[in-house]
Motif scaffolding. Sequence first.
Motif, mmCIF file in Angstrom:
data_model
loop_
_atom_site.group_PDB
_atom_site.id
_atom_site.type_symbol
_atom_site.label_atom_id
_atom_site.label_comp_id
_atom_site.label_asym_id
_atom_site.label_seq_id
_atom_site.Cartn_x
_atom_site.Cartn_y
_atom_site.Cartn_z
ATOM 1 N N ALA A 152 -0.950 1.741 3.424
ATOM 2 C CA ALA A 152 0.262 2.033 4.193
ATOM 3 C C ALA A 152 1.511 1.701 3.378
ATOM 4 N N ALA A 153 2.515 2.564 3.456
ATOM 5 C CA ALA A 153 3.750 2.375 2.690
ATOM 6 C C ALA A 153 4.517 1.159 3.206
ATOM 7 N N ASP A 154 5.044 0.342 2.279
ATOM 8 C CA ASP A 154 5.885 -0.789 2.706
ATOM 9 C C ASP A 154 7.294 -0.281 3.017
ATOM 10 N N ARG A 155 8.196 -1.196 3.366
ATOM 11 C CA ARG A 155 9.536 -0.791 3.841
ATOM 12 C C ARG A 155 10.305 0.006 2.779
ATOM 13 N N PHE A 156 10.116 -0.342 1.481
ATOM 14 C CA PHE A 156 10.816 0.397 0.420
ATOM 15 C C PHE A 156 10.122 1.730 0.136
ATOM 16 N N GLU A 157 8.782 1.702 0.142
ATOM 17 C CA GLU A 157 8.036 2.931 -0.179
ATOM 18 C C GLU A 157 8.272 4.028 0.855
ATOM 19 N N GLN A 158 8.788 3.650 2.020
ATOM 20 C CA GLN A 158 9.068 4.650 3.055
ATOM 21 C C GLN A 158 10.367 5.407 2.775
ATOM 22 N N GLU A 159 11.129 4.962 1.768
ATOM 23 C CA GLU A 159 12.396 5.632 1.471
ATOM 24 C C GLU A 159 12.159 7.038 0.907
ATOM 25 N N ARG A 160 13.211 7.849 0.984
ATOM 26 C CA ARG A 160 13.108 9.234 0.513
ATOM 27 C C ARG A 160 13.311 9.310 -0.998
ATOM 28 N N HIS A 161 12.981 10.499 -1.545
ATOM 29 C CA HIS A 161 13.089 10.701 -2.994
ATOM 30 C C HIS A 161 14.508 10.457 -3.503
ATOM 31 N N ASP A 162 15.520 10.833 -2.734
ATOM 32 C CA ASP A 162 16.888 10.673 -3.269
ATOM 33 C C ASP A 162 17.251 9.191 -3.399
ATOM 34 N N PHE A 163 16.672 8.335 -2.554
ATOM 35 C CA PHE A 163 16.862 6.888 -2.721
ATOM 36 C C PHE A 163 16.322 6.461 -4.096
ATOM 37 N N PHE A 164 15.109 6.889 -4.412
ATOM 38 C CA PHE A 164 14.505 6.487 -5.688
ATOM 39 C C PHE A 164 15.201 7.148 -6.883
ATOM 40 N N ARG A 165 15.786 8.319 -6.665
ATOM 41 C CA ARG A 165 16.572 8.934 -7.749
ATOM 42 C C ARG A 165 17.782 8.068 -8.072
ATOM 43 N N ARG A 166 18.423 7.537 -7.045
ATOM 44 C CA ARG A 166 19.589 6.664 -7.281
ATOM 45 C C ARG A 166 19.144 5.362 -7.962
#
Length: 207
Positions: A152-166
């Motif tokens: 199961a994804a943790d609280r950060f892993e649930q973020e969208r791709h644009d979050f990780f792009r930033r």
Amino acid sequence: MTRGRFITLEGIEGVGKTTHGPFVAEHLKALGRDCVLTREPGGTALGEALRAVLLDPKLPGMAPLTELLLMFAARAEHIARVIEPALAAGQWVVCDRFTDATFAYQGGGRGLDAQAIATLEQFVQGALRPDVTVLFDAPVELALERTRHRGAADRFEQERHDFFRRVRDCYLARAAAEPARFRTVDAAMPLEQVQATLAALVGELAA
Ligand code: TMP
């Protein structure tokens, strides 16, 4: 007593830090360096308890400032109990994430002011900064694809791709701004090639 060196490992989720940390630590030990492998948030009993809160997907919508302060609370404990004593005793410390992650996730990702983060960095750490930071870099799509098979994804892993792009852009900008401290490793390469790069880097550091 010669002070140990402080090495941090950074990158977005899915770049393989969980595998690379033990690899770096084992290599350093094989080269005769007494070495401690640790992580953030975590690394102490209190820090691991804060980590559980920070990653808990049942706590969505945590205010970014709360998140920032909990990261630095865990870090203060980690520095006092683990990092500083180890470095002072001549041990090398390999840390899976440190304050560059705060600039990248809470700054780049959540949009908190980098100057405010820098103020906390100075207050909490004093002069302590990593000697070397290895940034494992890979395109967001590739890295996140590698995390899909995990539980199961943790609280950060649930973020969208644009979050990780930033987050990734912030890491790359920090690496460009401090080329003497950062070593950027292409984490899209096959594992054997990443490990060969790391082995060469560790050999150079421990020489
Ligand atoms: P990981 O260590 O398993 O990658 O998970 C830790 C998570 O915490 C990861 O999503 C990045 C995040 N994090 C921050 O947002 N800020 C920080 O300062 C640190 C150390 C980690």
